[in-house]
Design a protein around this motif. Sequence first.
Motif, short mmCIF file in Angstrom:
data_model
loop_
_atom_site.label_atom_id
_atom_site.label_comp_id
_atom_site.label_asym_id
_atom_site.label_seq_id
_atom_site.Cartn_x
_atom_site.Cartn_y
_atom_site.Cartn_z
N VAL A 1 -11.45 -11.96 -20.09
CA VAL A 1 -10.12 -11.76 -19.66
C VAL A 1 -9.21 -12.84 -19.74
CG1 VAL A 1 -8.93 -11.28 -17.26
CG2 VAL A 1 -10.97 -10.22 -17.66
N ALA A 2 -9.63 -14.13 -19.50
CA ALA A 2 -8.59 -15.10 -19.88
C ALA A 2 -8.16 -15.49 -21.50
CB ALA A 2 -9.30 -16.58 -19.15
N ARG A 3 -9.34 -15.08 -22.36
CA ARG A 3 -8.85 -15.29 -23.70
C ARG A 3 -8.02 -14.17 -23.85
NH1 ARG A 3 -11.18 -17.46 -27.98
NH2 ARG A 3 -12.94 -18.28 -26.85
N GLN A 4 -8.18 -13.01 -23.66
CA GLN A 4 -7.29 -11.78 -23.99
C GLN A 4 -5.89 -12.24 -23.35
OE1 GLN A 4 -8.29 -7.88 -22.77
NE2 GLN A 4 -7.79 -7.17 -24.80
N SER A 5 -5.94 -12.56 -22.08
CA SER A 5 -4.59 -12.99 -21.52
C SER A 5 -3.86 -14.05 -22.29
CB SER A 5 -4.76 -13.34 -19.95
OG SER A 5 -5.49 -12.55 -19.29
N PHE A 6 -4.42 -15.29 -22.71
CA PHE A 6 -3.93 -16.12 -23.35
C PHE A 6 -3.23 -15.57 -24.71
CE2 PHE A 6 -5.59 -18.83 -20.46
CZ PHE A 6 -4.75 -19.94 -20.16
N GLN A 7 -4.22 -14.73 -25.37
CA GLN A 7 -3.70 -14.21 -26.68
C GLN A 7 -2.30 -13.30 -26.67
OE1 GLN A 7 -7.16 -11.98 -27.59
NE2 GLN A 7 -8.25 -13.89 -28.78
N LEU A 8 -2.09 -12.55 -25.39
CA LEU A 8 -1.01 -11.67 -25.16
C LEU A 8 0.12 -12.54 -24.84
CD1 LEU A 8 -2.58 -8.94 -23.03
CD2 LEU A 8 -1.75 -8.66 -25.43
N LEU A 9 -0.14 -13.73 -24.04
CA LEU A 9 0.85 -14.68 -23.60
C LEU A 9 1.56 -15.53 -25.13
CD1 LEU A 9 -0.33 -16.28 -20.59
CD2 LEU A 9 1.76 -14.60 -20.75
N ASP A 10 0.62 -15.42 -26.20
CA ASP A 10 1.33 -16.11 -27.20
C ASP A 10 2.16 -15.24 -27.84
OD1 ASP A 10 0.11 -18.41 -27.53
OD2 ASP A 10 -1.54 -17.81 -28.58
N LEU B 1 2.08 -24.83 -21.06
CA LEU B 1 0.89 -24.49 -20.76
C LEU B 1 0.77 -24.27 -19.25
CD1 LEU B 1 -2.28 -23.72 -21.37
CD2 LEU B 1 -2.71 -26.49 -20.90
N ALA B 2 1.17 -24.92 -18.53
CA ALA B 2 1.16 -24.74 -17.19
C ALA B 2 1.86 -23.26 -16.80
CB ALA B 2 2.17 -25.84 -16.43
N GLN B 3 2.87 -22.96 -17.38
CA GLN B 3 3.64 -21.64 -17.05
C GLN B 3 2.60 -20.50 -17.58
OE1 GLN B 3 6.99 -20.96 -19.39
NE2 GLN B 3 7.39 -18.84 -18.46
N ARG B 4 1.81 -20.62 -18.66
CA ARG B 4 0.85 -19.64 -18.90
C ARG B 4 -0.22 -19.49 -18.00
NH1 ARG B 4 1.35 -19.24 -25.18
NH2 ARG B 4 3.22 -20.19 -25.60
N ILE B 5 -0.87 -20.63 -17.76
CA ILE B 5 -1.89 -20.74 -16.64
C ILE B 5 -1.45 -19.95 -15.26
CG2 ILE B 5 -3.36 -22.36 -15.08
CD1 ILE B 5 -3.60 -23.96 -17.50
N ARG B 6 -0.29 -20.41 -15.00
CA ARG B 6 0.32 -19.77 -13.60
C ARG B 6 0.36 -18.24 -14.11
NH1 ARG B 6 3.96 -23.07 -13.13
NH2 ARG B 6 5.91 -21.83 -14.25
#
Length: 740
Positions: free
Chosen positions: A475-484, A493-498
């Motif tokens: 889930v986290a990997r897919q979320s980070f890919q979408l945020l890119d 990165l702090a905004q992405r993690i939030r």
Amino acid sequence: MSWELLGVAVVLVFALAPLVTRVRELASLRFPSRIERRPTAPRLQAAVDDMLRPVEAELAELGFRFSHAAELRGTPRSLSPWQPVRVYTHHHYPLIAQLMAPGPVELPNLHLLVMLAQVREGLMVASANLPWSVVPPDPLVLHAAGEGFANAKQQFDVQLAAMHAEGLPDFLPWGGREDIEARLTQYENRTAEASVAQGWCRADGEALAVAPRRLPALAWRTLQRSRHLRAVLRQLPADAPALKTQAPLERGLLIFVAGKAVTRSSPPPQVQWALYAGSCALFLLLAALVFGFSFASALLVVVALHEAGHYLAMRAFGYRRTQMLMLPLIGGVAFGEESRPNAWHRALVGLAGPVPGLLIGLALLWAEVSQPELSLLAWLMVLINALNLLPFHPLDGGHVLEALLPARQAVVRCALEAVALAGLVGLWWLLDAPVALLLAMLRVLTWRSMWRQLQFERWYRRAAARTKPGDAKAVARQSFQLLDKLLPRRASLAQRIRMVDQLIAHLRYRPMGAARGAGVALAYVALLCLPLAAVPDLARSMHASFLSEAEKQTQMLADVQTRVRTMAVGDLVRALESRTAAPPPASELALTSLAHRTGDALPDDVRRLYSAQDGLQSDTGLELYPVADVRVLRENRPRLASQLGRQLQELHPQRPTHVPMACTSSTGRNCGHGLDEVLSWPQLGTLQDQPVLLHPDHAAGRWRLVMLQTQPMELVELPTLRELLQAQFMVRAAAALPPR
């Protein structure tokens, strides 16, 4: 309130806030009580290799060569360091370098480089490129060569200078990988033991925690070291990779997963309550300086009651790491972590804060309490808790709305926010409450981030429906890919993690059932509408609370005057009586006898007076005789006739037997009376030691109340007995007011 005072208060709040935050963070820290280091095979980690490669090249130029990778295991196991560790040895000096990455979330491209050299058993000469240690080093274990360097070359030069000053031949050579790790293990464990022996840390089960009495000193130390770190970062070139706040996908995912794996602890209870008491004291002090002590005390009670509701609800539902804090000039906060996220619990926790205060405030408003302190408390309770129910973050209504409406219903949530903002603008317009307009403006500024979060979650649901991620890491990997794709490249990165944290929290929530959801929705709507019924009372109470002392006294007298107009004569007499034991009512026989003595029927007000009690003694200077003592003036004061005659002779020699009268009821005619006639009038009592007489006005067909002023020798017509009693009541009320 002056703007200078408000500015000082705001600066003080922002200056102390980092210290309080750092104290709580330090109190929550747990360190391993023992470390076990051992060599391990180097793992290829693309997430950090690209970041460490330039540093490794710089170390190679300085004469270092890669020795091995290390694995660190802590006791307890949950506190094992997770960063990849690489060890380098120098080909000429007895010196090793230890490189770790990645850095903090705020600076994910920042590495940690430590250089170590051992003089004798236990004593290390060390330097670090960052101020990384929390507890001050023990001089018997570590000799600090320095910390905070912009590059490895600068650090190496300082390290060598310290080694030469210590005596370069005295340093022990480093052996193979096992020897290096054994000596570093011994050094790190001796450092932990020294921190306990010096009183910086204490045992907390298998782990170590910061000793509560050392928290202020350590908090101040870490703040200074943070300033030192910022100074070091300013030395770096503007385009240095370490200054970037964004990170490649794999590194961001590594930092996120590692952060989730860290065991989080709570500060000890004594630290939590000490911070709460200190924040309350600071809240009261600053609010008193800005708004005055009465307003500050009421505000503290309202906010404390509100946060206590949240806190108790969190404890009841098994939240972890619960705590309350006051935020001076802002409000308060109660926070905790849900062990099992549940929308039903979240809705109840959100309502537990504003509901008690709102109901108490409405009860006080509708009870129309007369005490100014209670009136101030009432409208503050209603206003603050009603505002907190508005359906947007960070207010409690936003949490309730999130529990009721999933994130996918973005249109409904945005529509409700628009209605809430319109309500805030209306509140500002009707009650002249600038705080409502300020809340509306602050929320408008957050709409962009809210919409971006909702868009992100909508994208994720579409992608997850196709790929069906199997675990939290997927889930986290897919979320980070979408945020890119969704966020601009400069997003940190702090905004992405939030954003990922918020998404996962929404995914983990167990939704409410239909019946519970309908009940919470109805209760929430009712609570939103309830304060509207109190808007007139709220406006009146707010207006009264902000009056000056002179205006408050005028308002109080006006309220008393309105109330006294409805009081009966008997109630006025009983209220004015100054004797502890008031006389009983006069008998009907006594009243009949008085009517025979006066020769006419008694006025209604006089009859009501004596039907309430037989006479009156007031501390305002008014005395009304008992029925038995009401006689004509000549009989009551026999020697007054000759005295009045002499005074009239002196003052009015042309008419020595005529007493003038300031007449208001019969303008245009002579209102004076003969002295013999005045002496034949019944004396009802005295006002300021002057006789009060009943004058039978046969022409008008009624009794008139007059006062004989013996010094200027004239008659003054008084209002009716009822109006006289009302005037004396107002005199007493004015005397009872505090001095201006």
